[in-house]
Design a protein around this motif. Structure first.
Motif, PDB file in Angstrom:
ATOM      1  N   SER A 360      33.038  45.178  44.828  1.00  0.00           N
ATOM      2  CA  SER A 360      32.302  44.047  44.045  1.00  0.00           C
ATOM      3  C   SER A 360      31.927  42.830  44.925  1.00  0.00           C
ATOM      4  CB  SER A 360      33.474  43.446  43.003  1.00  0.00           C
ATOM      5  OG  SER A 360      34.458  43.032  43.688  1.00  0.00           O
ATOM      6  N   ASN A 362      31.823  38.922  44.634  1.00  0.00           N
ATOM      7  CA  ASN A 362      32.419  37.778  43.959  1.00  0.00           C
ATOM      8  C   ASN A 362      32.290  36.492  44.686  1.00  0.00           C
ATOM      9  OD1 ASN A 362      34.388  40.535  44.661  1.00  0.00           O
ATOM     10  ND2 ASN A 362      34.761  39.975  42.460  1.00  0.00           N
ATOM     11  N   GLU A 411      35.490  42.283  38.702  1.00  0.00           N
ATOM     12  CA  GLU A 411      34.650  41.232  39.264  1.00  0.00           C
ATOM     13  C   GLU A 411      35.242  39.953  39.211  1.00  0.00           C
ATOM     14  OE1 GLU A 411      31.021  41.750  37.123  1.00  0.00           O
ATOM     15  OE2 GLU A 411      30.544  43.888  38.350  1.00  0.00           O
ATOM     16  N   LYS A 412      36.551  39.851  38.621  1.00  0.00           N
ATOM     17  CA  LYS A 412      37.318  38.505  38.381  1.00  0.00           C
ATOM     18  C   LYS A 412      38.400  38.605  39.365  1.00  0.00           C
ATOM     19  CE  LYS A 412      35.140  38.195  33.676  1.00  0.00           C
ATOM     20  NZ  LYS A 412      35.492  37.955  32.338  1.00  0.00           N
ATOM     21  N   VAL A 414      39.659  37.739  42.222  1.00  0.00           N
ATOM     22  CA  VAL A 414      39.832  38.389  43.419  1.00  0.00           C
ATOM     23  C   VAL A 414      40.889  37.664  44.297  1.00  0.00           C
ATOM     24  CG1 VAL A 414      38.598  38.879  45.633  1.00  0.00           C
ATOM     25  CG2 VAL A 414      37.454  38.968  43.509  1.00  0.00           C
TER      26      VAL A 414
END
Length: 552
Positions: A360, A362, A411-412, A414
């Motif tokens: 991902s 980020n 995707e969130k 992290v």
């Protein structure tokens, strides 16, 4: 001791000394210099005043000794991409295994290319040095008594290809440290040079009519896949990342970042000049560069008409996946050992663990980061392997903060932390790389080769295993994962050590898309792993600690 006993031990000692595999010694001076890979003068990193650096030309099981003098103004490390360092991650050359070589000092790498053949390369892992040079090809030949599935070529040539940035490595590092992207490359190079059709210059290689030549290509770029092809000549693919392949002819070949392969090219065309063409793949702004092959005694220029590139974008992805599927292991050929490659039946081994990794892109506090399964790696002050060996790992990192399955919100949220997977020695594992982004990814694992059993569009599920190639998938150390696709690899964790599993897109590596696999033998035995070498440089929290007892 009587005379016969003394004579026996003397003979035994002589035999052991003679039986030791040959050594190759190198002394490398790392310096800054000025070169113009794309026609613009800029600072590069040289090895013995050259870029590319020296070719390491050796034979399976040879011992390699490289004394590296760091004459830069910052710490420096080299890694040996694809060399497995059996039982010896101490010299793997990644920030998780070694303290860097400080400016004005030197360090001697000592390793054996144990049970390996093929084409590899070395490059720097510190800072953004990879963007500036200090890299070269490693050629590992089969031992003389082991047959190779093709005739000896008249000559062989090492070719580094890849993208290049005019920004300079220090400016690029500042961009990444500030949470920004390095952007798109400015062009491509072939062995540190770039040329266009019609440019006057000396040929890069010379052919004699009727002879066959081996080219070893490695993509050492920062982020760009390339395609290469020879004007008027087909290429026979014979080896890819240490595996002999079923030999097919190709007009052009895709080569993704971090990958190496060997082709045979026969000088069977009318004597004149011909171009080697390298072009970018899957990029918004296409780049092309050429180098010249000249037939001996010819003075006729190369034709300005270049062989066409393969399709790009969506059609190009399907084309490249199909080319990947055409690569098959030569089951009857020997590699580093006398037994055929196909005598290892990887498809009959039960999987003991599946690790699914989703990459991902980020932003954390407004700064760019990259991650696996919601974890973005950072290097602690002490190399992971050293803190583990000295028994102080708990002061530097935690094992297994990354899950074997990606979270639903990959995707969130992290987490930025050292990313270390605790693995079980000799387990047979399956690793799934799932790419939900719109850019190609390439991944590499140090210390091992794995069987790349599938690359397919969509998302992975256990039902997809029915599509695996469990017969003759290539044993290799790098796999490309196309946008919206997944790749599956399988391997036995039989090499104890701390090993880097990473994105080969160096911007992604630098900003966290990597992890380390800790493989510890419960025996703490020299049979499984070497003890800490006496010459190892210590730093961080272990700098002044007494060395633990070695393995027995």
């Amino acid at each position: 001791m009587d005379t016969r006993t003394f004579g026996f031990f003397t003979l035994l000692l002589i035999t052991l000394v003679k039986a030791e595999d040959p050594y190759h010694f190198f002394e490398w001076k790392i310096t800054y210099g000025t070169m113009s890979p794309l026609g613009i003068p800029q600072q590069v990193i040289l090895i013995n005043d050259k870029f590319p650096g020296p070719v390491i030309n050796c034979t399976s099981n040879n011992n390699i000794v490289v004394n590296v003098f760091n004459n830069l103004d910052e710490p420096f490390l080299l890694t040996w991409n694809g060399v497995q360092h059996r039982k010896n991650s101490w010299v793997d050359g990644t920030p998780g295994t070694m303290c860097p070589i400080q400016p004005g000092t030197n360090f001697t790498y000592k390793f054996q290319v144990k049970d390996q053949i093929g084409s590899y390369y070395y490059f720097p892992t510190t800072a953004l040095h990879r963007a500036a040079g200090a890299m070269g090809v490693i050629q590992i030949h089969s031992r003389p008594l082991i047959p190779v599935p093709f005739d000896n070529p008249a000559d062989e040539f090492a070719v580094l290809v890849g993208d290049w940035f005019n920004k300079g490595h220090k400016s690029m590092k500042n961009l990444l440290d500030g949470g920004k992207s390095i952007g798109r490359p400015d062009g491509l190079h072939i062995n540190g040079k770039s040329a266009q059709v019609g440019a006057q210059g000396e040929p890069s290689w010379t052919f004699e009519a009727g002879k066959t030549y081996r080219f070893r290509f490695c993509n050492v770029g920062m982020r760009t896949s390339v395609n290469f092809r020879f004007q008027g000549h087909d290429m026979k693919l014979v080896e890819l990342e240490g595996s002999h392949v079923m030999q097919n002819d190709y007009m052009s070949l895709d080569l993704h970042v971090g990958q190496c392969l060997s082709v045979l090219v026969t000088a069977d065309q009318p004597p004149k000049d011909y171009y080697l063409v390298v072009s970018s793949r899957f990029t918004k702004q296409p780049h092309t560069t050429v180098a010249t092959v000249r037939y001996k005694g010819s003075n006729s220029p190369a034709s300005p008409e270049l062989p066409p590139p393969p399709p790009d974008h969506t059609a190009g992805i399907a084309w490249s996946i199909n080319q990947f599927r055409s690569y098959r292991w030569n089951l009857t050929a020997s590699a580093a050992r006398p037994n055929p490659q196909g005598s290892y039946h990887y498809g009959q081994i039960n999987i003991t663990r599946t690790i699914k990794l989703v990459n991902s892109r980020n932003y954390v506090d407004g700064k760019l980061r990259f991650a696996f399964n919601g974890v973005s790696h950072i290097d602690p002050k002490t190399p992971l392997k050293l803190s583990e060996y000295f028994g102080v790992a708990d002061k530097e990192f935690k094992y297994d903060i990354i899950a074997d399955e990606p979270p639903s919100d990959v995707e969130k949220n992290v987490k930025i932390a050292p990313n270390v997977v605790n693995a079980t020695y000799r387990n047979f594992v399956e690793i799934i790389f799932e790419n939900r982004e719109n850019t190609i990814q390439t991944y590499h694992l140090d210390g091992y080769s794995f069987f790349a059993v599938a690359v397919e569009p969509g998302r992975w599920s256990p039902e997809k295993r029915k599509n695996y190639n469990l017969e003759d998938a290539l044993s290799r150390h790098n796999v490309a994962v196309f946008p919206g696709c997944w790749a599956a690899v399988m391997l036995t964790l039989d090499n104890a050590g701390m090993w880097s599993l990473r994105s080969e897109m160096w911007e992604r590596f630098y900003l966290g898309q990597q992890l380390y696999v800790s493989v510890l033998s419960p025996e703490r035995s020299l049979r499984d792993e070497y003890s800490l070498p006496e010459t190892t440089q210590l730093c961080g929290i272990v700098a002044n600690m007494p060395k633990p007892p070695g393995y027995v």
